[in-house]
Write a protein that holds these residues in place. Structure first.
Motif, PDB file in Angstrom:
ATOM      1  N   GLY A  57       0.515  -1.103  -0.095  1.00 45.35           N
ATOM      2  CA  GLY A  57      -0.061   0.474  -0.100  1.00 45.35           C
ATOM      3  C   GLY A  57       0.386   1.617  -0.075  1.00 45.35           C
ATOM      4  N   TYR A  58       2.351   0.625  -0.315  1.00 40.16           N
ATOM      5  CA  TYR A  58       2.969   2.231  -0.519  1.00 40.16           C
ATOM      6  C   TYR A  58       2.400   3.300  -1.535  1.00 40.16           C
ATOM      7  N   GLU A  59       3.142   4.318  -1.466  1.00 44.76           N
ATOM      8  CA  GLU A  59       2.533   5.573  -2.706  1.00 44.76           C
ATOM      9  C   GLU A  59       3.848   5.826  -2.502  1.00 44.76           C
ATOM     10  N   ILE A  60       4.942   6.726  -3.693  1.00 42.02           N
ATOM     11  CA  ILE A  60       5.839   6.892  -4.359  1.00 42.02           C
ATOM     12  C   ILE A  60       5.744   8.636  -3.352  1.00 42.02           C
ATOM     13  N   CYS A  61       6.499   9.004  -3.211  1.00 43.34           N
ATOM     14  CA  CYS A  61       5.655  10.365  -2.429  1.00 43.34           C
ATOM     15  C   CYS A  61       7.027  11.425  -2.357  1.00 43.34           C
ATOM     16  N   ALA A  62       8.444  10.967  -2.515  1.00 39.44           N
ATOM     17  CA  ALA A  62       9.650  11.569  -3.409  1.00 39.44           C
ATOM     18  C   ALA A  62      10.719  11.031  -3.889  1.00 39.44           C
ATOM     19  N   LYS A  63      11.495  12.137  -4.003  1.00 44.63           N
ATOM     20  CA  LYS A  63      12.892  11.326  -5.388  1.00 44.63           C
ATOM     21  C   LYS A  63      14.101  11.953  -4.518  1.00 44.63           C
ATOM     22  N   GLU A  64      15.157  12.201  -4.464  1.00 44.37           N
ATOM     23  CA  GLU A  64      16.938  12.030  -4.050  1.00 44.37           C
ATOM     24  C   GLU A  64      17.819  12.026  -4.918  1.00 44.37           C
ATOM     25  N   VAL A  65      18.583  12.494  -5.756  1.00 45.65           N
ATOM     26  CA  VAL A  65      19.398  11.945  -6.427  1.00 45.65           C
ATOM     27  C   VAL A  65      20.774  12.050  -5.222  1.00 45.65           C
ATOM     28  N   ARG A  66      21.192  10.961  -5.501  1.00 45.76           N
ATOM     29  CA  ARG A  66      22.845  10.266  -5.667  1.00 45.76           C
ATOM     30  C   ARG A  66      23.667  11.676  -6.677  1.00 45.76           C
ATOM     31  N   TYR A  67      24.289  12.404  -5.495  1.00 46.29           N
ATOM     32  CA  TYR A  67      25.503  13.534  -6.642  1.00 46.29           C
ATOM     33  C   TYR A  67      26.761  13.066  -5.411  1.00 46.29           C
ATOM     34  N   VAL A  68      28.062  13.182  -6.943  1.00 44.69           N
ATOM     35  CA  VAL A  68      29.795  12.670  -6.775  1.00 44.69           C
ATOM     36  C   VAL A  68      29.882  14.040  -7.392  1.00 44.69           C
ATOM     37  N   ARG A  69      30.970  13.877  -6.644  1.00 49.29           N
ATOM     38  CA  ARG A  69      31.981  14.807  -7.344  1.00 49.29           C
ATOM     39  C   ARG A  69      33.929  14.775  -7.090  1.00 49.29           C
TER      40      ARG A  69
END
Length: 309
Positions: A294-306
């Motif tokens: 029953g979970y719903e997607i609520c946000a997204k995060e992005v992995r960044y590298v430098r």
């Protein structure tokens, strides 16, 4: 207005509260309490050189950074700095000042590759790219309405399988450590991790103030912990799955699904109203399972590298 960046003072309650409040406002999909903030700082492995920075404007904490060296990775020179600024206070330079301070500190510790998580929002992505980061993988945050939602019914257990709670391992948590170490090593990650230090695991994980051992469910097969769903709770109304996994010898039997369903049912019975979890965006099998719950997607995060230096 005067803005400074300094280390969090673990013995000052207002610091822990300001740090936790800022994290909850900026990242409402992850649990944080003043107690968990202090615990994470004071129980981190010494080789991680873990630090918590705060950006303070006229005495008010408006930004935070968690900074560490990936000491448990077989590849040296990696580190992370996750930065969050309180909504309504962005665009004033707090994030840049926190990042610069973190980079200088990690650079002195030999870090040459820096990772950070960034919420997938235009201003946040622009901030990362403006500071020379490049995007790598991404992940979803998912939310489940425990109060009003409908969970799948409990299923009959296969022969030889029983469900226990982590509280039942209080006298000897080592089997939990071994299961956590094996499943964590198989988790998708930019930084490979090797769990080898049992005493450090006890301090950092087993004694973590968010860990709810009574709601953490373990599937045991013939006396051996085979799968688990680790529950974090904030002591109020929010529940989060910190980890769900299965030992390699027991995969393909649906044991983690049984454990997570049991934990969610008991969390709802205990009065928790919201549940959160996360998945890599490419982990379609686990995303499908969480949607089944029953979970719903609520946000997204992005992995960044430098690269540093």
């Amino acid at each position: 207005m005067t803005m400074i960046v300094r280390d969090l003072r673990p013995d000052v309650r207002a610091d822990a509260e300001g740090f936790s409040d800022t994290r909850r406002l900026a990242l409402p999909y992850m649990l944080s309490t003043p107690e968990s903030v202090v615990h994470t700082l004071t129980h981190a492995h010494p080789d991680a050189h873990f630090g918590q920075l705060v950006a303070e404007e006229d005495g008010e904490i408006i930004g935070t950074a968690q900074v560490s060296v990936a000491h448990d990775s077989p590849e040296p020179g990696q580190g992370s700095a996750n930065i969050y600024v309180r909504p309504g206070h962005r665009g004033r330079g707090a994030g840049s000042l926190l990042l610069r301070t973190a980079e200088e500190r990690l650079g002195r510790l030999g870090v040459t590759k820096l990772f950070t998580w960034v919420l997938d929002e235009p201003d946040n992505l622009a901030f990362a790219e403006r500071h020379g980061f490049r995007a790598s993988r991404s992940a979803w945050f998912l939310r489940l309405d425990l109060a009003a939602g409908t969970l799948p019914p409990r299923q009959d257990l296969p022969a030889g399988v029983e469900l226990r709670t982590a509280a039942g391992f209080a006298d000897d948590p080592r089997p939990m450590f071994e299961l956590d170490a094996e499943t964590s090593s198989d988790e998708p990650s930019d930084i490979d991790v090797e769990f080898t230090d049992y005493e450090a695991w006890l301090e950092e994980n087993w004694k973590h103030p968010l860990l709810n051992r009574d709601l953490t469910t373990v599937a045991v097969v013939d006396g051996r912990p085979a799968a688990f769903s680790v529950a974090y709770t904030d002591g109020d109304s929010r529940y989060s799955t910190a980890m769900t996994g299965t030992a390699r010898d027991f995969r393909g039997r649906g044991l983690a699904k049984l454990a997570k369903n049991d934990s969610l049912h008991r969390a709802r019975a205990a009065g928790y109203k919201e549940a959160f979890t996360g998945n890599d965006t490419g982990n379609e099998p686990m995303i499908a399972i969480n949607k089944w719950f029953g979970y719903e997607i609520c946000a997204k995060e992005v992995r960044y590298v430098r690269e540093l230096g």
